[in-house]
Design a protein around this motif. Structure first.
Motif, short mmCIF file in Angstrom:
data_model
loop_
_atom_site.label_atom_id
_atom_site.label_comp_id
_atom_site.label_asym_id
_atom_site.label_seq_id
_atom_site.Cartn_x
_atom_site.Cartn_y
_atom_site.Cartn_z
N GLY A 125 0.87 -1.29 0.10
CA GLY A 125 0.09 -0.03 0.01
C GLY A 125 0.90 1.19 0.00
O GLY A 125 0.21 2.51 0.28
N HIS A 126 2.22 1.15 0.03
CA HIS A 126 3.00 2.32 -0.05
C HIS A 126 3.25 2.80 -1.50
O HIS A 126 3.94 4.08 -1.53
CB HIS A 126 4.15 2.04 0.67
N GLY A 127 2.84 2.32 -2.48
CA GLY A 127 3.02 3.07 -3.58
C GLY A 127 1.95 2.39 -4.62
O GLY A 127 1.09 1.74 -4.55
N LEU A 128 1.78 2.85 -6.06
CA LEU A 128 1.05 2.47 -7.13
C LEU A 128 1.81 2.15 -8.26
O LEU A 128 2.92 2.78 -8.47
CB LEU A 128 0.23 3.71 -7.28
N PHE A 129 1.07 1.02 -9.08
CA PHE A 129 1.60 0.82 -10.31
C PHE A 129 0.58 1.41 -11.39
O PHE A 129 -0.68 1.32 -11.07
CB PHE A 129 1.65 -0.60 -10.64
N THR A 130 1.18 1.91 -12.54
CA THR A 130 0.12 2.33 -13.53
C THR A 130 0.51 1.84 -14.88
O THR A 130 1.97 1.61 -15.05
CB THR A 130 0.14 3.74 -13.41
N SER A 131 -0.23 1.62 -15.74
CA SER A 131 0.12 1.36 -16.92
C SER A 131 -0.91 1.92 -18.14
O SER A 131 -1.86 2.68 -17.64
CB SER A 131 0.22 -0.21 -17.28
N SER A 132 -0.58 2.01 -19.40
CA SER A 132 -1.45 2.17 -20.51
C SER A 132 -1.97 1.23 -21.53
O SER A 132 -1.29 0.20 -21.45
CB SER A 132 -0.69 3.60 -21.05
N GLU A 133 -2.63 1.59 -22.32
CA GLU A 133 -3.18 0.81 -23.49
C GLU A 133 -1.89 1.12 -24.46
O GLU A 133 -1.66 2.13 -24.87
CB GLU A 133 -4.55 1.26 -24.00
N SER A 134 -1.61 -0.04 -24.94
CA SER A 134 -0.37 0.01 -25.97
C SER A 134 -0.96 0.43 -27.38
O SER A 134 -1.74 -0.14 -27.92
CB SER A 134 0.07 -1.24 -26.10
N PRO A 135 -0.58 1.54 -27.72
CA PRO A 135 -1.00 2.01 -29.00
C PRO A 135 -0.62 1.42 -30.32
O PRO A 135 -1.27 1.53 -31.32
CB PRO A 135 -0.49 3.63 -28.98
N SER A 183 3.81 -4.45 -25.67
CA SER A 183 3.62 -4.35 -24.03
C SER A 183 3.83 -3.03 -23.63
O SER A 183 4.95 -2.49 -23.82
CB SER A 183 4.58 -5.47 -23.72
N PRO A 184 2.95 -2.56 -23.17
CA PRO A 184 3.17 -1.12 -22.53
C PRO A 184 4.14 -1.34 -21.14
O PRO A 184 3.99 -2.28 -20.51
CB PRO A 184 1.74 -0.65 -22.13
N PRO A 185 4.66 -0.22 -20.87
CA PRO A 185 5.38 -0.31 -19.62
C PRO A 185 4.64 -0.23 -18.46
O PRO A 185 3.61 0.34 -18.41
CB PRO A 185 6.39 0.94 -19.69
N LEU A 186 5.23 -0.88 -17.30
CA LEU A 186 4.58 -0.68 -16.01
C LEU A 186 5.55 0.55 -15.22
O LEU A 186 6.66 0.33 -15.18
CB LEU A 186 4.63 -2.32 -15.38
N ARG A 187 4.64 1.40 -14.63
CA ARG A 187 5.45 2.50 -13.97
C ARG A 187 5.06 2.51 -12.54
O ARG A 187 3.89 2.05 -12.33
CB ARG A 187 5.05 3.71 -14.76
N ARG A 188 5.92 3.01 -11.88
CA ARG A 188 5.51 3.10 -10.32
C ARG A 188 5.38 4.60 -10.13
O ARG A 188 6.07 5.53 -10.42
CB ARG A 188 6.71 2.50 -9.33
N ALA A 189 4.16 4.74 -9.01
CA ALA A 189 3.90 6.22 -8.71
C ALA A 189 4.01 6.15 -7.30
O ALA A 189 3.58 5.09 -6.53
CB ALA A 189 2.69 6.57 -9.16
N ALA A 190 4.35 7.20 -6.47
CA ALA A 190 4.10 7.36 -5.14
C ALA A 190 2.67 7.64 -4.49
O ALA A 190 1.89 8.20 -5.16
CB ALA A 190 4.93 8.61 -4.47
N CYS A 191 2.53 7.18 -3.21
CA CYS A 191 1.06 7.37 -2.55
C CYS A 191 1.03 8.43 -2.20
O CYS A 191 2.10 9.08 -1.56
CB CYS A 191 0.61 6.16 -1.79
N ASN A 192 -0.06 9.24 -2.00
CA ASN A 192 -0.27 10.40 -1.04
C ASN A 192 -0.16 9.90 0.49
O ASN A 192 -1.26 9.43 0.88
CB ASN A 192 -1.66 11.30 -1.13
N ASP A 193 0.64 9.78 1.27
CA ASP A 193 0.62 9.27 2.59
C ASP A 193 0.63 10.42 3.45
O ASP A 193 0.57 11.55 3.21
CB ASP A 193 1.90 8.64 3.08
#
Length: 146
Positions: A122-132, A136-146
């Motif tokens: 629960g300390h981070g987020l993963f995000t991805s996109s639809e591949s245009p 395979s689209p990249p998997l990216r990590r983002a920070a949570c609002n703590d």
């Protein structure tokens, strides 16, 4: 209960087993429906509308993904270009979170953001996109609002 809707966001509450669908609309006025426990295979069920959610203006307003925090009363939702977190430690249910003020989450750039999930702790987020282009689209990590 009010007919078919477009939805790309399925939220699973690991604490209760409840399922939630968030509608995807061009107006930014999404509805949240619950498929409460117990769920039975091959049974037709009418979902229960538990909330309305107005996506803040300032970018795309179509909800394309989201997740329920594994440990706290928090939900993240995303559009093609933005992310939001809803939280309230005193909320009694996930449906109650949709009445709270959404806080924007800083996201890495995605061409067309689709997926959004908390990390297991629960300390981070993963995000991805639809591949245009079908790759395979990249998997990216983002920070949570703590």
């Amino acid at each position: 209960p009010d007919g078919p809707h477009n939805s790309e966001t399925l939220l699973v509450d690991s604490r209760t087993g409840d399922l939630f669908l968030v509608t995807k609309t061009r107006s930014g006025q999404s509805a949240v429906y619950q498929y409460p426990m117990p769920q039975r295979p091959n049974e037709m069920v009418t979902l229960v509308k538990v909330a309305d959610f107005n996506v803040p203006t300032g970018g795309d307003v179509q909800i394309t993904g989201g997740d329920i925090h594994p440990c706290e009363m928090r939900v993240v939702l995303r559009t093609y270009d933005r992310g939001f977190e809803l939280s309230d430690p005193n909320a009694r249910s996930v449906g109650d979170l949709f009445a709270t003020t959404p806080h924007e989450v800083a996201l890495p750039f995605d061409e067309q953001g689709e997926a959004f999930i908390y990390t297991a702790d629960g300390h981070g987020l993963f995000t991805s996109s639809e591949s245009p282009n079908g790759t395979s689209p990249p998997l990216r990590r983002a920070a949570c609002n703590d």
